[in-house]
Design a protein around this motif. Structure first.
Motif, PDB file in Angstrom:
ATOM      1  N   MET A 126      47.472  41.292  46.128  1.00 62.85           N
ATOM      2  CA  MET A 126      47.793  40.258  45.142  1.00 62.85           C
ATOM      3  C   MET A 126      48.338  40.907  43.884  1.00 62.85           C
ATOM      4  O   MET A 126      47.676  41.730  43.260  1.00 62.85           O
ATOM      5  CB  MET A 126      46.553  39.430  44.816  1.00 62.85           C
ATOM      6  CG  MET A 126      46.842  38.242  43.938  1.00 62.85           C
ATOM      7  SD  MET A 126      45.393  37.170  43.856  1.00 62.85           S
ATOM      8  CE  MET A 126      46.118  35.731  43.111  1.00 62.85           C
ATOM      9  N   SER A 127      49.548  40.535  43.525  1.00 61.69           N
ATOM     10  CA  SER A 127      50.175  41.084  42.323  1.00 61.69           C
ATOM     11  C   SER A 127      49.718  40.318  41.086  1.00 61.69           C
ATOM     12  O   SER A 127      49.155  39.218  41.181  1.00 61.69           O
ATOM     13  CB  SER A 127      51.698  40.995  42.443  1.00 61.69           C
ATOM     14  OG  SER A 127      52.119  39.644  42.330  1.00 61.69           O
ATOM     15  N   ALA A 128      49.994  40.879  39.944  1.00 60.86           N
ATOM     16  CA  ALA A 128      49.676  40.215  38.681  1.00 60.86           C
ATOM     17  C   ALA A 128      50.447  38.903  38.555  1.00 60.86           C
ATOM     18  O   ALA A 128      49.912  37.904  38.077  1.00 60.86           O
ATOM     19  CB  ALA A 128      49.990  41.132  37.512  1.00 60.86           C
ATOM     20  N   GLY A 129      51.686  38.914  39.013  1.00 59.82           N
ATOM     21  CA  GLY A 129      52.487  37.685  38.977  1.00 59.82           C
ATOM     22  C   GLY A 129      51.879  36.594  39.836  1.00 59.82           C
ATOM     23  O   GLY A 129      51.883  35.418  39.461  1.00 59.82           O
ATOM     24  N   GLU A 130      51.341  36.960  40.996  1.00 59.10           N
ATOM     25  CA  GLU A 130      50.691  35.975  41.859  1.00 59.10           C
ATOM     26  C   GLU A 130      49.415  35.442  41.212  1.00 59.10           C
ATOM     27  O   GLU A 130      49.110  34.252  41.334  1.00 59.10           O
ATOM     28  CB  GLU A 130      50.362  36.594  43.221  1.00 59.10           C
ATOM     29  CG  GLU A 130      51.581  36.877  44.066  1.00 59.10           C
ATOM     30  CD  GLU A 130      51.245  37.673  45.314  1.00 59.10           C
ATOM     31  OE1 GLU A 130      51.567  37.194  46.409  1.00 59.10           O
ATOM     32  OE2 GLU A 130      50.655  38.773  45.174  1.00 59.10           O
ATOM     33  N   THR A 131      48.689  36.312  40.547  1.00 65.31           N
ATOM     34  CA  THR A 131      47.481  35.884  39.840  1.00 65.31           C
ATOM     35  C   THR A 131      47.859  34.876  38.764  1.00 65.31           C
ATOM     36  O   THR A 131      47.240  33.816  38.640  1.00 65.31           O
ATOM     37  CB  THR A 131      46.756  37.089  39.212  1.00 65.31           C
ATOM     38  OG1 THR A 131      46.447  38.027  40.237  1.00 65.31           O
ATOM     39  CG2 THR A 131      45.484  36.661  38.498  1.00 65.31           C
ATOM     40  N   SER A 132      48.873  35.189  37.998  1.00 70.93           N
ATOM     41  CA  SER A 132      49.334  34.279  36.956  1.00 70.93           C
ATOM     42  C   SER A 132      49.799  32.962  37.558  1.00 70.93           C
ATOM     43  O   SER A 132      49.477  31.886  37.049  1.00 70.93           O
ATOM     44  CB  SER A 132      50.468  34.936  36.165  1.00 70.93           C
ATOM     45  OG  SER A 132      50.961  34.058  35.191  1.00 70.93           O
ATOM     46  N   ARG A 133      50.534  33.042  38.654  1.00 71.65           N
ATOM     47  CA  ARG A 133      51.078  31.836  39.285  1.00 71.65           C
ATOM     48  C   ARG A 133      49.963  30.913  39.764  1.00 71.65           C
ATOM     49  O   ARG A 133      49.993  29.714  39.501  1.00 71.65           O
ATOM     50  CB  ARG A 133      51.996  32.213  40.440  1.00 71.65           C
ATOM     51  CG  ARG A 133      52.600  31.013  41.157  1.00 71.65           C
ATOM     52  CD  ARG A 133      53.577  31.452  42.253  1.00 71.65           C
ATOM     53  NE  ARG A 133      53.951  30.336  43.093  1.00 71.65           N
ATOM     54  CZ  ARG A 133      54.918  29.469  42.820  1.00 71.65           C
ATOM     55  NH1 ARG A 133      55.599  29.585  41.693  1.00 71.65           N
ATOM     56  NH2 ARG A 133      55.196  28.489  43.657  1.00 71.65           N
TER      57      ARG A 133
END
Length: 159
Positions: free
Chosen positions: A129-136
């Motif tokens: 899980m990327s940071a962008g996915e976490t944010s999304r």
């Protein structure tokens, strides 16, 4: 720029392809960064307990919860936001409405029932899980809940 766009852009730097991309992400730090970009009125609270974390923050007219069961790849992030208390008026119509919304309007999130509350919910393992996915995932739950809570309460809320 909307707050949701701001939340996604805040984390864009975490997903860069530079030399630091190979450094393991600190999921707790990422979650707290996203919350800082989304929360209103310094509303964020965190509870740390053996094996996990639970955050709560205000986004628009809703409370958003983020639970992290741990920090290993097999651990789970779950984000939810209550939008309606049950029982509701015309629950059959409400359930159809929510299922129709789940089919085309909720992206990675969905409407569900948690106890006596209708919630917007998304959950996934931390592995890859990327940071962008976490944010999304956090932004989607917060935005869908805030965009729909008042209309659902007006149409189906208990009288």
């Amino acid at each position: 720029m909307t707050t949701a766009q701001s939340g996604l852009e805040t984390l864009a730097a975490f997903d860069s392809d530079d030399a630091e991309a190979s450094v393991p992400m600190d999921h707790v730090e990422i979650i707290e960064t996203v919350i800082a970009s989304l929360e209103q009125d310094q509303s964020a609270m965190v509870s740390r307990h053996e094996g996990g974390y639970l955050w709560k923050f205000k986004y628009g007219s809703v409370d958003v919860y983020v639970q992290l069961t741990g920090t290993n790849d097999e651990d789970i992030i779950t984000v939810w936001s209550p939008v309606l208390t049950l029982p509701a008026r015309d629950e059959t119509k409400l359930m159809r409405h929510l299922l129709e919304m789940n089919c085309g309007e909720t992206f990675e999130a969905c409407f569900g029932i948690l106890g006596d509350r209708v919630v917007v919910l998304a959950s996934r393992p931390l592995a890859d899980m990327s940071a962008g996915e976490t944010s999304r995932i956090m932004t989607i739950v917060a935005t869908i809940a805030d965009d729909n809570d008042e209309s659902l309460q007006a149409e189906y809320g208990a009288s």
